[in-house]
Motif scaffolding. Structure first.
Motif, PDB file in Angstrom:
ATOM      1  N   GLU A 101     -40.145 113.841  82.754  1.00 40.04           N
ATOM      2  CA  GLU A 101     -38.711 113.547  82.656  1.00 40.04           C
ATOM      3  C   GLU A 101     -37.910 114.837  82.510  1.00 40.04           C
ATOM      4  O   GLU A 101     -36.876 115.021  83.164  1.00 40.04           O
ATOM      5  CB  GLU A 101     -38.463 112.621  81.460  1.00 40.04           C
ATOM      6  N   LEU A 102     -38.397 115.741  81.671  1.00 35.87           N
ATOM      7  CA  LEU A 102     -37.713 117.021  81.492  1.00 35.87           C
ATOM      8  C   LEU A 102     -37.711 117.832  82.785  1.00 35.87           C
ATOM      9  O   LEU A 102     -36.702 118.468  83.125  1.00 35.87           O
ATOM     10  CB  LEU A 102     -38.372 117.833  80.368  1.00 35.87           C
ATOM     11  N   GLN A 103     -38.814 117.802  83.523  1.00 37.54           N
ATOM     12  CA  GLN A 103     -38.874 118.536  84.786  1.00 37.54           C
ATOM     13  C   GLN A 103     -37.889 117.966  85.802  1.00 37.54           C
ATOM     14  O   GLN A 103     -37.235 118.726  86.521  1.00 37.54           O
ATOM     15  CB  GLN A 103     -40.303 118.520  85.346  1.00 37.54           C
ATOM     16  N   THR A 104     -37.754 116.647  85.843  1.00 44.26           N
ATOM     17  CA  THR A 104     -36.782 116.014  86.743  1.00 44.26           C
ATOM     18  C   THR A 104     -35.367 116.434  86.362  1.00 44.26           C
ATOM     19  O   THR A 104     -34.557 116.791  87.228  1.00 44.26           O
ATOM     20  CB  THR A 104     -36.925 114.481  86.680  1.00 44.26           C
ATOM     21  N   ASN A 105     -35.071 116.403  85.071  1.00 48.64           N
ATOM     22  CA  ASN A 105     -33.745 116.802  84.612  1.00 48.64           C
ATOM     23  C   ASN A 105     -33.495 118.285  84.849  1.00 48.64           C
ATOM     24  O   ASN A 105     -32.386 118.683  85.227  1.00 48.64           O
ATOM     25  CB  ASN A 105     -33.563 116.449  83.133  1.00 48.64           C
ATOM     26  N   LEU A 106     -34.515 119.108  84.645  1.00 46.42           N
ATOM     27  CA  LEU A 106     -34.381 120.541  84.898  1.00 46.42           C
ATOM     28  C   LEU A 106     -34.114 120.804  86.379  1.00 46.42           C
ATOM     29  O   LEU A 106     -33.289 121.654  86.722  1.00 46.42           O
ATOM     30  CB  LEU A 106     -35.647 121.274  84.440  1.00 46.42           C
ATOM     31  N   ALA A 107     -34.785 120.075  87.257  1.00 45.73           N
ATOM     32  CA  ALA A 107     -34.561 120.242  88.694  1.00 45.73           C
ATOM     33  C   ALA A 107     -33.115 119.900  89.053  1.00 45.73           C
ATOM     34  O   ALA A 107     -32.490 120.598  89.871  1.00 45.73           O
ATOM     35  CB  ALA A 107     -35.529 119.372  89.491  1.00 45.73           C
ATOM     36  N   ALA A 108     -32.561 118.862  88.446  1.00 48.60           N
ATOM     37  CA  ALA A 108     -31.165 118.494  88.707  1.00 48.60           C
ATOM     38  C   ALA A 108     -30.218 119.584  88.220  1.00 48.60           C
ATOM     39  O   ALA A 108     -29.236 119.914  88.896  1.00 48.60           O
ATOM     40  CB  ALA A 108     -30.835 117.157  88.041  1.00 48.60           C
ATOM     41  N   ILE A 109     -30.508 120.168  87.070  1.00 49.83           N
ATOM     42  CA  ILE A 109     -29.681 121.258  86.542  1.00 49.83           C
ATOM     43  C   ILE A 109     -29.780 122.477  87.454  1.00 49.83           C
ATOM     44  O   ILE A 109     -28.760 123.115  87.780  1.00 49.83           O
ATOM     45  CB  ILE A 109     -30.104 121.599  85.100  1.00 49.83           C
ATOM     46  N   THR A 110     -30.993 122.798  87.895  1.00 49.21           N
ATOM     47  CA  THR A 110     -31.196 123.931  88.799  1.00 49.21           C
ATOM     48  C   THR A 110     -30.436 123.717  90.106  1.00 49.21           C
ATOM     49  O   THR A 110     -29.799 124.642  90.624  1.00 49.21           O
ATOM     50  CB  THR A 110     -32.697 124.149  89.064  1.00 49.21           C
ATOM     51  N   ASP A 111     -30.479 122.499  90.646  1.00 53.15           N
ATOM     52  CA  ASP A 111     -29.731 122.182  91.866  1.00 53.15           C
ATOM     53  C   ASP A 111     -28.238 122.393  91.654  1.00 53.15           C
ATOM     54  O   ASP A 111     -27.543 122.933  92.529  1.00 53.15           O
ATOM     55  CB  ASP A 111     -29.981 120.742  92.311  1.00 53.15           C
ATOM     56  N   LYS A 112     -27.724 121.995  90.514  1.00 51.89           N
ATOM     57  CA  LYS A 112     -26.295 122.151  90.236  1.00 51.89           C
ATOM     58  C   LYS A 112     -25.938 123.629  90.115  1.00 51.89           C
ATOM     59  O   LYS A 112     -24.890 124.066  90.603  1.00 51.89           O
ATOM     60  CB  LYS A 112     -25.917 121.394  88.961  1.00 51.89           C
ATOM     61  N   ILE A 113     -26.796 124.417  89.488  1.00 49.38           N
ATOM     62  CA  ILE A 113     -26.564 125.863  89.392  1.00 49.38           C
ATOM     63  C   ILE A 113     -26.508 126.461  90.794  1.00 49.38           C
ATOM     64  O   ILE A 113     -25.608 127.257  91.108  1.00 49.38           O
ATOM     65  CB  ILE A 113     -27.661 126.540  88.541  1.00 49.38           C
ATOM     66  N   GLU A 114     -27.455 126.090  91.642  1.00 52.51           N
ATOM     67  CA  GLU A 114     -27.471 126.595  93.015  1.00 52.51           C
ATOM     68  C   GLU A 114     -26.217 126.158  93.778  1.00 52.51           C
ATOM     69  O   GLU A 114     -25.679 126.923  94.580  1.00 52.51           O
ATOM     70  CB  GLU A 114     -28.736 126.123  93.728  1.00 52.51           C
ATOM     71  N   HIS A 115     -25.739 124.954  93.520  1.00 52.31           N
ATOM     72  CA  HIS A 115     -24.505 124.479  94.147  1.00 52.31           C
ATOM     73  C   HIS A 115     -23.335 125.386  93.763  1.00 52.31           C
ATOM     74  O   HIS A 115     -22.547 125.797  94.623  1.00 52.31           O
ATOM     75  CB  HIS A 115     -24.231 123.026  93.715  1.00 52.31           C
ATOM     76  N   TYR A 116     -23.203 125.693  92.467  1.00 45.06           N
ATOM     77  CA  TYR A 116     -22.105 126.544  92.017  1.00 45.06           C
ATOM     78  C   TYR A 116     -22.245 127.966  92.542  1.00 45.06           C
ATOM     79  O   TYR A 116     -21.241 128.605  92.883  1.00 45.06           O
ATOM     80  CB  TYR A 116     -21.996 126.535  90.492  1.00 45.06           C
ATOM     81  N   GLU A 117     -23.466 128.478  92.599  1.00 46.98           N
ATOM     82  CA  GLU A 117     -23.669 129.819  93.154  1.00 46.98           C
ATOM     83  C   GLU A 117     -23.251 129.865  94.618  1.00 46.98           C
ATOM     84  O   GLU A 117     -22.580 130.807  95.050  1.00 46.98           O
ATOM     85  CB  GLU A 117     -25.133 130.246  93.006  1.00 46.98           C
ATOM     86  N   ALA A 118     -23.610 128.849  95.396  1.00 44.86           N
ATOM     87  CA  ALA A 118     -23.235 128.790  96.813  1.00 44.86           C
ATOM     88  C   ALA A 118     -21.716 128.665  96.951  1.00 44.86           C
ATOM     89  O   ALA A 118     -21.107 129.314  97.813  1.00 44.86           O
ATOM     90  CB  ALA A 118     -23.933 127.618  97.505  1.00 44.86           C
ATOM     91  N   ALA A 119     -21.103 127.852  96.100  1.00 41.77           N
ATOM     92  CA  ALA A 119     -19.648 127.681  96.152  1.00 41.77           C
ATOM     93  C   ALA A 119     -18.943 128.990  95.828  1.00 41.77           C
ATOM     94  O   ALA A 119     -17.956 129.352  96.483  1.00 41.77           O
ATOM     95  CB  ALA A 119     -19.214 126.582  95.185  1.00 41.77           C
ATOM     96  N   GLU A 120     -19.442 129.727  94.840  1.00 42.09           N
ATOM     97  CA  GLU A 120     -18.836 131.021  94.495  1.00 42.09           C
ATOM     98  C   GLU A 120     -18.993 132.018  95.637  1.00 42.09           C
ATOM     99  O   GLU A 120     -18.069 132.780  95.922  1.00 42.09           O
ATOM    100  CB  GLU A 120     -19.457 131.576  93.207  1.00 42.09           C
ATOM    101  N   ARG A 121     -20.166 132.031  96.277  1.00 47.65           N
ATOM    102  CA  ARG A 121     -20.365 132.938  97.421  1.00 47.65           C
ATOM    103  C   ARG A 121     -19.404 132.588  98.553  1.00 47.65           C
ATOM    104  O   ARG A 121     -18.843 133.476  99.195  1.00 47.65           O
ATOM    105  CB  ARG A 121     -21.816 132.860  97.912  1.00 47.65           C
ATOM    106  N   GLU A 122     -19.212 131.314  98.779  1.00 48.67           N
ATOM    107  CA  GLU A 122     -18.309 130.881  99.851  1.00 48.67           C
ATOM    108  C   GLU A 122     -16.871 131.293  99.545  1.00 48.67           C
ATOM    109  O   GLU A 122     -16.162 131.807 100.411  1.00 48.67           O
ATOM    110  CB  GLU A 122     -18.391 129.357 100.022  1.00 48.67           C
ATOM    111  N   ILE A 123     -16.452 131.127  98.307  1.00 53.33           N
ATOM    112  CA  ILE A 123     -15.091 131.528  97.909  1.00 53.33           C
ATOM    113  C   ILE A 123     -14.935 133.039  98.048  1.00 53.33           C
ATOM    114  O   ILE A 123     -13.937 133.526  98.579  1.00 53.33           O
ATOM    115  CB  ILE A 123     -14.784 131.067  96.470  1.00 53.33           C
ATOM    116  N   ALA A 124     -15.930 133.797  97.584  1.00 53.96           N
ATOM    117  CA  ALA A 124     -15.873 135.264  97.684  1.00 53.96           C
ATOM    118  C   ALA A 124     -15.835 135.690  99.146  1.00 53.96           C
ATOM    119  O   ALA A 124     -15.090 136.611  99.511  1.00 53.96           O
ATOM    120  CB  ALA A 124     -17.069 135.885  96.970  1.00 53.96           C
ATOM    121  N   SER A 125     -16.599 135.060  99.981  1.00 52.38           N
ATOM    122  CA  SER A 125     -16.630 135.383 101.405  1.00 52.38           C
ATOM    123  C   SER A 125     -15.281 135.075 102.052  1.00 52.38           C
ATOM    124  O   SER A 125     -14.781 135.853 102.867  1.00 52.38           O
ATOM    125  CB  SER A 125     -17.737 134.578 102.086  1.00 52.38           C
TER     126      SER A 125
END
Length: 138
Positions: A101-125
């Protein structure tokens, strides 16, 4: 054999308070430990090994009642090996389910972090290529 330790020494080395050690003994999680002539507790290496195991059960989420039941079986001796093994298998399975359960939740958190990182790169670009944000130099 190692020298027995006082309750203060055990508390300092284990990170468990003296109050908790007394509670564990009173609750039946620890067998009554040896005592000095003055009545002070003395913990043997076997007591410390058992305490470490109790702390692992606690850290992995076993309720006090479960730890008490396990300790009571332990006090009965070898005839309870099967029952103790069954308890530990059940607890292990619960721990593995919690880890999954923790691994599933961690994967969702990691996905959200990657989403924000991609969004920030897109804004910077976008800012670097959008002339409205670039000042002309004289």
């Amino acid at each position: 054999m190692s020298k027995p330790l006082t309750i203060g020494q055990v508390a300092a080395s284990s990170g468990v308070s003296t109050h908790t050690l007394r509670y564990y003994e009173q609750a039946g999680l620890l067998r009554p430990v040896g005592r000095t002539d003055a009545g002070h507790r003395l913990y043997s290496p076997a007591d410390l090994d058992w305490l470490q195991f109790v702390m692992r059960l606690k850290a992995t989420g076993m309720p006090i009642a479960g730890m008490q039941a396990f300790a009571a079986l332990r006090a009965e001796g070898e005839a309870t090996f099967g029952a103790r093994q069954a308890m530990l298998i059940e607890h292990r399975d619960a721990v593995l389910a919690r880890i999954a359960e923790l691994q599933t939740n961690l994967a969702a958190i990691t996905d959200k972090i990657e989403h924000y990182e991609a969004a920030e790169r897109e804004i910077a670009s976008t800012r670097h290529t959008d002339n409205s944000f670039v000042k002309d130099s004289p």
